[in-house]
Design a protein around this motif. Structure first.
Motif, PDB file in Angstrom:
ATOM      1  N   GLU A  57       0.859  -1.191   0.000  1.00  0.00           N
ATOM      2  CA  GLU A  57       0.000   0.000   0.000  1.00  0.00           C
ATOM      3  C   GLU A  57       0.894   1.239   0.000  1.00  0.00           C
ATOM      4  OE1 GLU A  57      -3.766  -0.467   2.479  1.00  0.00           O
ATOM      5  OE2 GLU A  57      -2.462  -1.979   3.404  1.00  0.00           O
ATOM      6  N   LYS A  58       0.331   2.392   0.317  1.00  0.00           N
ATOM      7  CA  LYS A  58       1.118   3.631   0.342  1.00  0.00           C
ATOM      8  C   LYS A  58       0.934   4.320   1.693  1.00  0.00           C
ATOM      9  CE  LYS A  58       1.660   6.099  -3.425  1.00  0.00           C
ATOM     10  NZ  LYS A  58       1.425   6.943  -4.625  1.00  0.00           N
ATOM     11  N   GLY A  78      -0.139  10.876  -3.136  1.00  0.00           N
ATOM     12  CA  GLY A  78      -1.100   9.827  -2.831  1.00  0.00           C
ATOM     13  C   GLY A  78      -0.784   8.957  -1.631  1.00  0.00           C
ATOM     14  N   TRP A  79       0.223   9.330  -0.847  1.00  0.00           N
ATOM     15  CA  TRP A  79       0.581   8.547   0.324  1.00  0.00           C
ATOM     16  C   TRP A  79      -0.323   8.897   1.512  1.00  0.00           C
ATOM     17  CZ3 TRP A  79       4.420   4.765   0.654  1.00  0.00           C
ATOM     18  CH2 TRP A  79       5.197   4.607  -0.499  1.00  0.00           C
ATOM     19  N   GLN A  80      -0.648   7.891   2.306  1.00  0.00           N
ATOM     20  CA  GLN A  80      -1.355   8.096   3.573  1.00  0.00           C
ATOM     21  C   GLN A  80      -0.290   8.391   4.620  1.00  0.00           C
ATOM     22  OE1 GLN A  80      -3.978   4.897   4.712  1.00  0.00           O
ATOM     23  NE2 GLN A  80      -3.975   5.546   6.853  1.00  0.00           N
ATOM     24  N   ILE A  81      -0.302   9.601   5.155  1.00  0.00           N
ATOM     25  CA  ILE A  81       0.847  10.082   5.920  1.00  0.00           C
ATOM     26  C   ILE A  81       0.614  10.100   7.437  1.00  0.00           C
ATOM     27  CG2 ILE A  81       1.725  11.475   4.004  1.00  0.00           C
ATOM     28  CD1 ILE A  81       0.541  13.946   5.493  1.00  0.00           C
ATOM     29  N   ILE A 132      15.181   1.969  17.634  1.00  0.00           N
ATOM     30  CA  ILE A 132      15.227   1.098  16.452  1.00  0.00           C
ATOM     31  C   ILE A 132      14.250  -0.064  16.624  1.00  0.00           C
ATOM     32  CG2 ILE A 132      16.658  -0.524  15.128  1.00  0.00           C
ATOM     33  CD1 ILE A 132      19.012   1.386  15.650  1.00  0.00           C
ATOM     34  N   LYS A 133      14.206  -0.622  17.806  1.00  0.00           N
ATOM     35  CA  LYS A 133      13.267  -1.718  18.078  1.00  0.00           C
ATOM     36  C   LYS A 133      11.819  -1.258  17.900  1.00  0.00           C
ATOM     37  CE  LYS A 133      12.182  -5.316  21.456  1.00  0.00           C
ATOM     38  NZ  LYS A 133      12.488  -5.876  22.798  1.00  0.00           N
ATOM     39  N   ASN A 134      11.513  -0.057  18.398  1.00  0.00           N
ATOM     40  CA  ASN A 134      10.160   0.491  18.236  1.00  0.00           C
ATOM     41  C   ASN A 134       9.827   0.738  16.765  1.00  0.00           C
ATOM     42  OD1 ASN A 134       9.707   0.522  21.005  1.00  0.00           O
ATOM     43  ND2 ASN A 134      10.506   2.599  21.255  1.00  0.00           N
ATOM     44  N   ILE A 135      10.799   1.227  16.027  1.00  0.00           N
ATOM     45  CA  ILE A 135      10.609   1.470  14.596  1.00  0.00           C
ATOM     46  C   ILE A 135      10.370   0.150  13.867  1.00  0.00           C
ATOM     47  CG2 ILE A 135      11.796   2.200  12.481  1.00  0.00           C
ATOM     48  CD1 ILE A 135      13.192   4.359  14.253  1.00  0.00           C
ATOM     49  N   GLN A 136      11.167  -0.857  14.195  1.00  0.00           N
ATOM     50  CA  GLN A 136      11.026  -2.161  13.549  1.00  0.00           C
ATOM     51  C   GLN A 136       9.638  -2.753  13.786  1.00  0.00           C
ATOM     52  OE1 GLN A 136      11.022  -5.456  15.026  1.00  0.00           O
ATOM     53  NE2 GLN A 136      12.113  -6.767  13.575  1.00  0.00           N
ATOM     54  N   ASN A 137       9.092  -2.526  14.967  1.00  0.00           N
ATOM     55  CA  ASN A 137       7.752  -3.024  15.299  1.00  0.00           C
ATOM     56  C   ASN A 137       6.649  -2.299  14.524  1.00  0.00           C
ATOM     57  OD1 ASN A 137       8.673  -4.957  17.106  1.00  0.00           O
ATOM     58  ND2 ASN A 137       8.578  -3.565  18.862  1.00  0.00           N
ATOM     59  N   LYS A 138       6.940  -1.091  14.063  1.00  0.00           N
ATOM     60  CA  LYS A 138       5.957  -0.302  13.310  1.00  0.00           C
ATOM     61  C   LYS A 138       5.996  -0.585  11.808  1.00  0.00           C
ATOM     62  CE  LYS A 138       4.274   2.534  16.578  1.00  0.00           C
ATOM     63  NZ  LYS A 138       2.837   2.543  16.932  1.00  0.00           N
ATOM     64  N   LEU A 139       6.954  -1.383  11.394  1.00  0.00           N
ATOM     65  CA  LEU A 139       7.169  -1.614   9.963  1.00  0.00           C
ATOM     66  C   LEU A 139       6.549  -2.947   9.536  1.00  0.00           C
ATOM     67  CD1 LEU A 139       8.697  -0.203   7.604  1.00  0.00           C
ATOM     68  CD2 LEU A 139      10.677  -1.611   8.187  1.00  0.00           C
ATOM     69  N   LYS A 140       5.855  -2.945   8.402  1.00  0.00           N
ATOM     70  CA  LYS A 140       5.291  -4.172   7.851  1.00  0.00           C
ATOM     71  C   LYS A 140       6.402  -5.139   7.427  1.00  0.00           C
ATOM     72  CE  LYS A 140       1.035  -2.278   5.785  1.00  0.00           C
ATOM     73  NZ  LYS A 140       0.335  -2.018   4.500  1.00  0.00           N
ATOM     74  N   LEU A 141       6.090  -6.426   7.406  1.00  0.00           N
ATOM     75  CA  LEU A 141       6.997  -7.395   6.826  1.00  0.00           C
ATOM     76  C   LEU A 141       7.213  -7.031   5.358  1.00  0.00           C
ATOM     77  CD1 LEU A 141       8.533 -10.074   7.299  1.00  0.00           C
ATOM     78  CD2 LEU A 141       6.491 -11.264   6.482  1.00  0.00           C
ATOM     79  N   ASN A 142       8.452  -7.027   4.937  1.00  0.00           N
ATOM     80  CA  ASN A 142       8.862  -6.589   3.590  1.00  0.00           C
ATOM     81  C   ASN A 142       8.692  -5.081   3.386  1.00  0.00           C
ATOM     82  OD1 ASN A 142       9.636  -9.193   2.644  1.00  0.00           O
ATOM     83  ND2 ASN A 142       7.479  -9.688   2.299  1.00  0.00           N
TER      84      ASN A 142
END
Length: 250
Positions: A57-58, A78-81, A132-142
């Motif tokens: 998605e975006k 067109g990104w959802q920000i 970094i750990k918090n950021i990683q948790n907010k990121l989708k797989l791939n």
């Protein structure tokens, strides 16, 4: 990786200076106008870069969003920000552009994002590994993490030494090399997939460094050092600043 020591207890006051342009959108001095010109060019380039990433998605989260300009450009594409900015003054400026920013990552919804960006922000974060750990948790797989930071192994850094403006102590708490980025994110299953130079940074950083070193603008010398840094970067691959694109793996 280098670390700033000691760190002053009143660190936040170093961000409230009227000349700290990323929180004020200042455009009065000649050097401010140069910064704003480069910023506009880079904003278009950043949006083109994230557009090329293969996402489901975006949805995008910008951490350290400043006055919201990057998110404004991404929104137009067109990104959802979503955005995070700790500085109150910068968040108020962003509101004038109809961009609402949260004060901290903890205020962001539990959603996961296709892309998370930190444009010259990672070097400011005190508790680096926890964030970094918090950021990683907010990121989708791939999903993709896109980071831009200065490179202390560049020619302009070596030339200006203690006067190199991109050290920016004490606001910059960490100083990265290409290898340190790769090692730093590896334990979080964030694989470095691409590294790109930020060619304009060498010129702007050299301009500021000349001012710090001599008290004068020395535009010609700054341009020359910036140019030499980029030419040497063609061979060494060590530019003044780099963009790192990391992908979240299983």
């Amino acid at each position: 990786m280098l670390k700033t020591y000691p760190v002053p207890k009143n660190l936040e006051t170093y961000y409230d200076h009227p000349d700290y342009i990323s929180h004020t959108d200042q455009n009065k001095k000649y050097i401010d106008k140069i910064y704003q010109f480069i910023k506009t060019y880079n904003l278009n380039k950043k949006v083109r870069l994230i557009k090329k990433l293969r996402t489901t998605e975006k949805t995008i989260l910008d951490i350290g969003a400043g006055t919201g300009d990057f998110l404004k450009y991404a929104q137009k594409d067109g990104w959802q920000i979503h955005g995070v900015e700790p500085n109150h003054q910068a968040r108020i400026k962003a509101l004038t552009k109809e961009i609402t920013l949260k004060e901290s990552l903890a205020d962001i919804p539990e959603d996961k994002f296709d892309v998370i960006t930190l444009w010259h922000v990672l070097e400011h974060i005190p508790d680096l590994e926890s964030e970094i750990k918090n950021i990683q948790n907010k990121l989708k797989l791939n999903g993709y993490l896109v980071i831009a930071v200065p490179n202390y192994k560049s020619y302009d850094a070596k030339h200006y030494k203690q006067f190199w403006a991109a050290y920016d102590t004490p606001r910059h708490l960490w100083h990265f090399s290409k290898e340190s980025i790769k090692r730093l994110f590896k334990p979080y299953k964030l694989k470095l997939v691409q590294t790109k130079p930020m060619l304009f940074d060498s010129f702007y950083v050299s301009l500021l460094s000349e001012k710090y070193k001599s008290g004068n603008n020395n535009y010609l010398m700054a341009f020359l050092i910036g140019l030499i840094s980029n030419i040497k970067g063609l061979l060494s691959k060590e530019y003044s600043s780099h963009i790192y694109i990391l992908k979240k793996a299983k």
